[in-house]
Design an enzyme around this catalytic site. Structure first.
Site, PDB file in Angstrom:
ATOM      1  N   LYS A  15      45.472  53.447  42.679  1.00 33.13           N
ATOM      2  CA  LYS A  15      45.676  52.654  41.465  1.00 33.13           C
ATOM      3  C   LYS A  15      45.171  51.238  41.704  1.00 33.13           C
ATOM      4  O   LYS A  15      45.110  50.776  42.839  1.00 33.13           O
ATOM      5  CB  LYS A  15      47.161  52.605  41.089  1.00 33.13           C
TER       6      LYS A  15
ATOM      7  N   LEU B 262      43.533  52.464  61.223  1.00 29.24           N
ATOM      8  CA  LEU B 262      42.111  52.763  61.417  1.00 29.24           C
ATOM      9  C   LEU B 262      41.427  53.247  60.152  1.00 29.24           C
ATOM     10  O   LEU B 262      40.443  53.978  60.200  1.00 29.24           O
ATOM     11  CB  LEU B 262      41.958  53.815  62.520  1.00 29.24           C
TER      12      LEU B 262
ATOM     13  N   ASN C  63      51.976  35.182  46.441  1.00 30.77           N
ATOM     14  CA  ASN C  63      50.793  34.627  45.779  1.00 30.77           C
ATOM     15  C   ASN C  63      50.586  35.242  44.412  1.00 30.77           C
ATOM     16  O   ASN C  63      50.996  36.379  44.164  1.00 30.77           O
ATOM     17  CB  ASN C  63      49.519  34.922  46.592  1.00 30.77           C
TER      18      ASN C  63
ATOM     19  N   ASP D  47      49.856  46.307  53.156  1.00 33.61           N
ATOM     20  CA  ASP D  47      51.220  45.820  52.978  1.00 33.61           C
ATOM     21  C   ASP D  47      52.172  46.967  52.640  1.00 33.61           C
ATOM     22  O   ASP D  47      53.321  46.994  53.108  1.00 33.61           O
ATOM     23  CB  ASP D  47      51.261  44.773  51.867  1.00 33.61           C
TER      24      ASP D  47
ATOM     25  N   ASP E 292      47.643  36.909  42.528  1.00 32.56           N
ATOM     26  CA  ASP E 292      46.336  37.498  42.823  1.00 32.56           C
ATOM     27  C   ASP E 292      45.444  37.381  41.589  1.00 32.56           C
ATOM     28  O   ASP E 292      45.756  37.954  40.536  1.00 32.56           O
ATOM     29  CB  ASP E 292      46.473  38.972  43.198  1.00 32.56           C
TER      30      ASP E 292
END
EC number: 2.7.1.15
Length: 316
Positions: free
Chosen positions: A285, A220, A13, A252, A15
Site C-alpha cells: 500500500k 536484506l 515527521n 519501521d 511526510d
C-alpha cells in the site's frame, strides 16, 4: 506487570510525498505527481505499526505547535498509541521530503525540526514510561545524546531495540544495550567502517556482534533477513513474495513488529519471521502509517504466502 508492551522514543515527521518517473540528477528538474502529506517519522511510524498489530504502545517524541504536529498526534491517537509522552513546541514539526519511483523505491531528505529538540532531560522526565515498558525501541532521527540517555533510563528487566537510521558510529554504551541492533546493508557498513572487510551478511553480523550488541538483525530486502547472537549463532529468515507499491516506512513496520514479539517472549528468529510478513504487507500500500497491517492482515499474508518466497521491492 508492564503497562506497555512497547515504548518508542524517536522522531515524528510530516511526510511530503511526490511520485516521479525517475529521480532528478544534479541541476535537473523533473515533474512529479500531486503532493501528498502523510504522518511519518521513524519513531511515530514504529508506534503506529505496533499499535495496529495490537501492542500496548506509548510514544516519547516532540512535535511543533502547528498543523503538521496536530496531524501526527491525531494519527497516533487514532491508531491507539498513548501520546502522554509526546511533547509539543520548541520548533516546527519535522518534515521528510520523499520521492517514490514507479518500482516503489524511495529517496528521503529529512528536516529534523522539533525532533532535534528531544533532549536527554525529556527522557529523564519520562522515567515512569520507561519503568512501565517491557521493550523500548529507538532510532537515530533524534540527537545521539538523547539515545544514550534512553539506554541509561532503561528499567532493569526491559529490552532495548535500536535501528541506527540514519547510521553513524555508536558509543559502546549504546551498542552493549542493543538486543537486537537492527540494520540494513548500508547501516551495517557505516557502523562497521573499516572493519567491514567482507560482502557476506553473515560476516557483517559476526563483526557487529563483536562490537558489543547482545544480538543483531540484518535485513536484506528481497533476500529476507538474518538474525545472530552469541548463544544461537546465525539464522536466515526468508521473506515473503508480494508486489511492492511503496517501500516507505516498511523497515519501521519490521522493527516495530519484531520489538513487540520479542516482548511477548518469542525467539529472535521467530520474531523476525513475523516482522518480515508485517514489512511485506506494508509495501503493498502507498504511504507509511496508512500502509501498516493489523494482526489479522499480517496473518492472512502468512497463510497465502509460499514458504521462502521473495519480497519484491527491497522493503526491509
Amino acid at each position: 506487570m508492564y503497562d506497555y508492551n512497547l515504548l518508542v522514543v524517536g522522531s515524528a515527521n510530516a511526510d511530503l510525498v511526490i511520485g516521479v518517473e525517475r529521480r532528478p540528477g544534479a541541476g535537473e528538474t523533473v515533474l512529479g505527481s500531486d503532493l501528498a502529506v502523510h504522518p511519518g517519522g521513524k519513531g511515530a511510524n514504529q508506534a503506529v505499526a505496533a499499535a495496529r498489530l495490537g501492542a500496548r504502545t506509548a510514544l516519547l517524541a516532540r512535535v511543533g505547535d502547528d498543523d503538521y504536529g496536530r496531524l501526527l498526534l491525531h494519527s497516533q491517537r487514532t491508531a491507539g498509541v498513548d501520546t502522554v509522552g509526546v511533547l509539543v513546541g520548541g520548533a516546527p514539526t519535522g518534515v521528510a521530503l520523499i520521492t517514490v519511483d514507479p518500482s516503489g523505491d524511495n529517496s528521503i531528505v529529512v528536516s529534523p525540526g522539533a525532533n532535534g529538540r528531544l533532549a536527554p532531560g525529556d527522557v529523564r522526565a519520562a522515567a515512569s514510561l520507561f519503568h512501565a515498558s517491557r521493550v523500548v525501541s529507538t532510532q537515530l532521527e533524534i540527537p545521539l545524546e538523547t539515545v544514550v540517555e534512553v539506554v541509561r533510563s532503561l528499567a532493569p528487566d526491559s529490552r532495548f531495540v535500536l535501528n541506527p537510521s540514519p547510521p553513524r558510529p555508536l558509543p559502546r554504551e549504546v551498542l552493549a544495550a542493543c538486543d537486537p541492533l537492527i540494520v540494513n546493508e548500508h547501516e551495517a557498513k557505516v557502523i562497521l567502517g573499516d572493519a567491514c572487510v567482507s560482502e557476506r551478511p553473515e560476516d557483517w553480523a559476526a563483526l557487529l556482534l563483536a562490537k558489543g550488541p547482545r544480538s543483531v538483525v540484518v535485513t536484506l530486502g528481497a533476500e529476507g533477513a538474518l538474525v545472530a547472537s552469541a548463544a544461537t549463532g546465525v539464522t536466515r529468515v526468508p521473506s515473503v513474495k508480494v508486489d511492492a507499491v511503496d517501500t516507505t516506512g516498511a523497515g519501521d513496520a519490521f522493527t516495530a513488529a519484531l520489538a513487540w514479539r520479542l516482548g511477548t517472549g518469542e525467539s529472535l528468529a521467530g520474531a523476525a519471521a513475523y516482522a518480515a510478513r508485517v514489512g511485506a504487507a506494508a509495501v503493498t500500500k502507498a504511504g507509511a502509517q496508512a500502509s501498516y497491517p493489523t494482526a489479522a492482515e499480517a496473518g492472512a499474508l502468512e497463510a497465502k504466502a509460499p514458504e521462502g518466497g521473495a519480497l519484491e521491492g527491497g522493503a526491509l
